[in-house]
Design a protein around this motif. Structure first.
Motif, short mmCIF file in Angstrom:
data_model
loop_
_atom_site.label_atom_id
_atom_site.label_comp_id
_atom_site.label_asym_id
_atom_site.label_seq_id
_atom_site.Cartn_x
_atom_site.Cartn_y
_atom_site.Cartn_z
N VAL A 164 85.72 -13.70 37.61
CA VAL A 164 85.30 -12.40 37.09
C VAL A 164 83.78 -12.44 37.04
N ALA A 165 83.13 -11.41 37.60
CA ALA A 165 81.67 -11.33 37.59
C ALA A 165 81.25 -10.07 36.84
N LEU A 166 80.18 -10.21 36.07
CA LEU A 166 79.64 -9.12 35.25
C LEU A 166 78.14 -9.02 35.50
N SER A 167 77.61 -7.81 35.43
CA SER A 167 76.18 -7.60 35.63
C SER A 167 75.64 -6.66 34.56
N SER A 168 74.41 -6.92 34.17
CA SER A 168 73.79 -6.14 33.09
C SER A 168 73.09 -4.88 33.56
N ALA A 169 72.88 -4.73 34.87
CA ALA A 169 72.06 -3.61 35.35
C ALA A 169 72.26 -3.39 36.84
N ALA A 170 71.55 -2.39 37.34
CA ALA A 170 71.52 -2.11 38.77
C ALA A 170 70.71 -3.18 39.49
N ARG A 171 70.76 -3.17 40.82
CA ARG A 171 69.90 -4.05 41.60
C ARG A 171 68.44 -3.70 41.32
N PRO A 172 67.55 -4.68 41.39
CA PRO A 172 66.13 -4.37 41.20
C PRO A 172 65.66 -3.39 42.28
N ALA A 173 64.97 -2.34 41.88
CA ALA A 173 64.38 -1.36 42.80
C ALA A 173 65.41 -0.73 43.73
N ALA A 174 66.61 -0.48 43.24
CA ALA A 174 67.65 0.16 44.06
C ALA A 174 67.14 1.53 44.49
N ARG A 175 67.32 1.87 45.78
CA ARG A 175 66.79 3.14 46.28
C ARG A 175 67.54 3.67 47.49
N ILE A 176 68.87 3.50 47.47
CA ILE A 176 69.65 4.00 48.61
C ILE A 176 70.49 5.23 48.25
N GLY A 177 70.17 5.89 47.16
CA GLY A 177 70.88 7.12 46.82
C GLY A 177 72.21 6.89 46.15
N ASP A 178 72.98 7.94 46.11
CA ASP A 178 74.22 7.94 45.36
C ASP A 178 75.21 8.82 46.10
N ARG A 179 76.47 8.45 46.10
CA ARG A 179 77.49 9.24 46.81
C ARG A 179 77.57 10.67 46.30
N ARG A 180 77.30 10.88 45.02
CA ARG A 180 77.42 12.23 44.47
C ARG A 180 76.28 13.14 44.91
N THR A 181 75.17 12.57 45.32
CA THR A 181 74.00 13.38 45.69
C THR A 181 73.69 13.35 47.18
N ASP A 182 74.53 12.68 47.99
CA ASP A 182 74.31 12.64 49.44
C ASP A 182 74.44 14.05 50.03
N PRO A 183 73.65 14.36 51.06
CA PRO A 183 73.85 15.63 51.75
C PRO A 183 75.19 15.59 52.51
N PRO A 184 75.75 16.75 52.81
CA PRO A 184 77.01 16.77 53.56
C PRO A 184 76.87 16.06 54.90
N PHE A 185 77.94 15.43 55.32
CA PHE A 185 77.94 14.69 56.59
C PHE A 185 79.15 15.14 57.40
N ASP A 186 78.93 15.45 58.67
CA ASP A 186 80.03 15.84 59.55
C ASP A 186 80.35 14.66 60.47
N PRO A 187 81.45 13.98 60.23
CA PRO A 187 81.80 12.81 61.06
C PRO A 187 82.44 13.16 62.40
N THR A 188 82.65 14.46 62.68
CA THR A 188 83.35 14.88 63.88
C THR A 188 82.83 14.21 65.15
N PRO A 189 81.50 14.14 65.39
CA PRO A 189 81.06 13.52 66.66
C PRO A 189 81.44 12.05 66.80
N TRP A 190 81.79 11.39 65.73
CA TRP A 190 82.07 9.96 65.79
C TRP A 190 83.57 9.66 65.73
N ARG A 191 84.38 10.65 65.71
CA ARG A 191 85.83 10.39 65.66
C ARG A 191 86.33 9.91 67.01
#
Length: 192
Positions: A164-191
């Motif tokens: 079992v692993a536990l962490s006290s915080a986010a990664r240092p300087a995390a800056r890759i966004g969040d799934r809830r705030t991502d712009p819409p993505f259309d995966p159709t060309p990659w299907r």
């Protein structure tokens, strides 16, 4: 509780990551328990009765040690197993993928999310990378992290190394966004 041969607690503090200093150190803790495989050399088809008995005390002991070592609120968690070469990966999965183990971890961490996990099978000393995610918002990418754990003499062929692993915080300087705030993505060309 099933036989526990050893418990190792690992505490890691990240004070700087490639020149970036978090406002507070990121503390990660892993508790690794080498437990006897209750299904070693047997052909059990239904693990339910065993996990109901074995898992709560195992998870409680691991969480008590993990929370003590972390010393602050849990923001991310994860779990993993390495099954000794005499067992099946299903034996490890049976120990950690059930409410009798997972709900104890989740409750102890103050979480509501699914607990990130992985499993493998190997000899003593096999390293396992434990994935972690946020305890209440699994899509929060800042808390996607991992902790590699290795116990030199575990698991023996008739054991399962439960982590079992536990962490006290986010990664240092995390800056890759969040799934809830991502712009819409259309995966159709990659299907396919």
């Amino acid at each position: 509780m099933n036989r526990i041969r050893r418990i190792s607690t690992i505490r890691d503090e990240v004070l700087e990551d490639r020149g970036r200093r978090p406002s507070e150190p990121l503390i990660r803790v892993a508790v690794a328990a080498a437990v006897g495989n209750p299904w070693f050399a047997s052909s059990v088809e239904d693990f339910a009765a065993d996990v109901r008995k074995i898992c709560p005390p195992l998870a409680q002991e691991m969480m008590r040690r993990g929370l003590d070592a972390l010393g602050q609120p849990v923001e991310a968690f994860g779990k993993a197993v390495v099954v000794g070469l005499g067992g099946e990966t299903e034996h490890g999965d049976a120990l950690v993928h059930n409410p009798f183990f997972s709900d104890v971890v989740r409750l102890g961490a103050g979480g509501t999310s699914v607990i990130a996990s992985t499993e493998s099978r190997g000899p003593a000393g096999t390293a396992v990378a434990v994935p972690l995610c946020h305890v209440t918002a699994a899509g929060t990418r800042s808390h996607y992290q991992g902790m590699t754990v290795r116990v030199a003499d575990a698991p023996e062929p008739d054991e399962i190394l439960v982590v079992v692993a536990l962490s006290s915080a986010a990664r240092p300087a995390a800056r890759i966004g969040d799934r809830r705030t991502d712009p819409p993505f259309d995966p159709t060309p990659w299907r396919p």
